[in-house]
Design an enzyme around this catalytic site. Structure first.
Site, short mmCIF file in Angstrom:
data_model
loop_
_atom_site.label_atom_id
_atom_site.label_comp_id
_atom_site.label_asym_id
_atom_site.label_seq_id
_atom_site.Cartn_x
_atom_site.Cartn_y
_atom_site.Cartn_z
N CYS A 117 43.35 35.37 17.50
CA CYS A 117 43.70 36.76 17.88
C CYS A 117 45.10 37.16 17.40
CB CYS A 117 43.59 36.94 19.39
SG CYS A 117 41.94 36.60 20.00
N HIS A 254 48.03 42.84 22.19
CA HIS A 254 46.66 42.38 21.99
C HIS A 254 45.83 42.78 23.21
CE1 HIS A 254 43.19 40.07 21.10
NE2 HIS A 254 43.45 39.06 21.92
N ASN A 284 37.71 42.75 23.70
CA ASN A 284 38.59 41.93 22.86
C ASN A 284 37.93 41.74 21.49
OD1 ASN A 284 40.08 39.92 21.64
ND2 ASN A 284 40.22 38.63 23.45
N1 COA Z 1 31.54 38.33 36.62
C1 COA Z 1 31.66 38.13 37.94
N2 COA Z 1 32.38 37.13 38.46
C2 COA Z 1 32.97 36.28 37.61
C3 COA Z 1 32.88 36.43 36.23
C4 COA Z 1 32.12 37.49 35.73
N3 COA Z 1 31.97 37.73 34.43
N4 COA Z 1 33.58 35.44 35.63
C5 COA Z 1 34.11 34.71 36.61
N5 COA Z 1 33.74 35.21 37.82
C6 COA Z 1 34.09 34.71 39.15
C7 COA Z 1 34.42 33.23 39.14
O1 COA Z 1 33.26 32.47 39.24
C8 COA Z 1 35.30 33.13 40.34
O2 COA Z 1 34.49 33.10 41.50
P1 COA Z 1 34.94 32.23 42.81
O3 COA Z 1 36.20 32.86 43.26
O4 COA Z 1 33.78 32.44 43.72
O5 COA Z 1 35.11 30.85 42.29
C9 COA Z 1 36.06 34.43 40.36
O6 COA Z 1 35.27 35.35 39.57
C10 COA Z 1 37.46 34.32 39.77
O7 COA Z 1 37.35 33.56 38.57
P2 COA Z 1 38.59 33.31 37.63
O8 COA Z 1 38.15 32.52 36.45
O9 COA Z 1 39.73 32.80 38.45
O10 COA Z 1 38.86 34.82 37.19
P3 COA Z 1 40.12 35.40 36.47
O11 COA Z 1 40.73 36.42 37.32
O12 COA Z 1 41.00 34.34 35.89
O13 COA Z 1 39.44 36.18 35.28
C11 COA Z 1 39.19 35.96 32.92
C12 COA Z 1 38.73 35.44 34.28
C13 COA Z 1 38.48 35.14 31.85
C14 COA Z 1 38.81 37.41 32.80
C15 COA Z 1 40.73 35.81 32.80
O14 COA Z 1 41.11 34.52 33.17
C16 COA Z 1 41.24 36.08 31.42
O15 COA Z 1 41.15 37.19 30.91
N6 COA Z 1 41.85 35.07 30.77
C17 COA Z 1 42.33 35.21 29.45
C18 COA Z 1 41.20 35.02 28.51
C19 COA Z 1 41.48 35.59 27.16
O16 COA Z 1 42.14 36.56 27.01
N7 COA Z 1 40.89 34.96 26.14
C20 COA Z 1 40.98 35.44 24.81
C21 COA Z 1 42.26 34.98 24.20
S1 COA Z 1 42.60 35.86 22.75
#
Ligand code: COA
Length: 328
Positions: A117, A254, A284
């Protein structure tokens, strides 16, 4: 114009987005997720999906042609085409080669950049270096992705995040004595964090335990590293340029997660009205988020001559980078 006073200036921008939209409501039918969760936790409402037979080089070529048209520079004058992509049509020929052919940029060198990215900022930095050294005058930086070709539609942690699209910018030689053009840049990376974000089975190494060639990610950890490194390198380019957050007219981060964007902007001290956000429309698009956003910022008249633009990204690798530029 002497070698010492040359810098790179963006003389044209372009973008290309596939027609087809995949909304959060569509995703609700595919995995256990909800529009509410995606909107609140990530900020995406819909993303674009490439049509059958529509590949990275096609999107990239369309964006690149628009950038050249805006600059009024014929393809035959382009010295180098750099294509930032993690999803090239093929490893070889490079996407840059295919785009060169589509444009008729017969004189141009061609090279793909693998920096996930952060790829557009790596490309912009290399373009700046070639131009400042006096070796080249017109460098086309394209970022294009068909991310949905490597999305596991059964994995709700990742499939909600990514979309397809392309953006491009032409970097042209510019006399730096008016204080405009690229002011500062910073590139970074740390292979220590390689396991956080991976595309298994995309190279010579087999991953027998992976379900296929799909993005695998530890979202939480990527999130923390993204905020830390984007804030740090954004601040670094401002310091190098002798500027503060108050001087920033537009920050284009980004577009990976609205909460990452907000956290980075807060840490840098740039208020929301000077931060460009379009994640709700496209999700993204990896390397392409910044040039797509830049093109829309130009279309919306959000950049005036003399404005300070900062672009700031992170990605798999991990990689990160930022660049400050005075528009005009
Ligand atoms: N829909 C609904 N619930 C979801 C879900 C989805 N698509 N994905 C995860 N969850 C749930 C999880 O299971 C978790 O449930 P629990 O609390 O019962 O265990 C809860 O939501 C929180 O999960 P978590 O992984 O802690 O969420 P988060 O707030 O970290 O969000 C991302 C997840 C992936 C959106 C976030 O971490 C993120 O954007 N990270 C950066 C990723 C990125 O940018 N990657 C590309 C790099 S260029």
């Amino acid at each position: 114009m002497t070698m010492q006073t040359l810098t790179a200036q963006i003389s044209g921008v372009g973008k290309a987005l596939p027609e087809r939209r995949l909304t959060n409501a569509d995703l609700e039918k595919m995995v256990d997720t909800s529009d509410e969760w995606i909107t609140k936790r990530v900020g995406i409402k819909e993303r674009r999906i490439a049509a059958e037979g529509e590949y990275t080089s096609h999107l990239g070529a369309r964006a690149a042609a628009d950038a050249l048209a805006m600059a009024g520079v014929p393809a035959s004058e382009v010295d180098l085409i750099l294509v930032a992509t993690s999803t090239p049509d093929t490893v070889y020929p490079s996407a840059a080669c295919l785009i060169q052919k589509a444009l008729g940029a017969t004189r141009a060198g061609v090279l793909d950049i693998s920096a996930a990215c952060t790829g557009f900022i790596y490309g912009a930095s290399l373009a700046t270096g070639m131009i400042r050294s006096g070796l080249m005058r017109q460098v086309l930086v394209v970022a294009a992705e068909v991310n949905t070709s490597v999305v596991n539609w059964k994995d709700r942690d990742t499939c909600i995040l990514f979309g397809d699209g392309a953006g491009a910018a032409l970097f042209s030689a510019h006399d730096a004595s008016d204080g405009r053009g690229v002011l500062a840049l910073r590139l970074g990376g740390d292979g220590e964090y390689a396991p956080l974000l991976n595309l298994p089975n995309s190279g010579c190494r087999p991953f027998p335990d992976a379900p296929g060639r799909y993005i695998v990610m530890q979202g939480n950890e990527v999130f923390k590293q993204a905020v830390r490194n984007m804030a740090e390198c954004g601040a670094d380019v401002l310091a190098q340029a002798g500027l503060t957050a108050a001087d920033v007219s537009l920050l284009i981060p980004h577009q990976a997660n609205i909460r990452i964007i907000d956290a980075v902007a807060t840490r840098l001290g740039v208020p929301p009205e000077r931060v460009f956000v379009n994640i709700e429309k496209y999700g993204n698009t990896s390397a392409a988020t910044i040039p797509i956003a830049l093109c829309e910022a130009v279309e919306q008249g959000r950049l005036k001559p003399g404005d300070v633009l900062v672009i700031d990204a992170f990605g798999a690798g991990l990689t990160w980078g930022a660049l400050a530029l005075r528009w005009g």
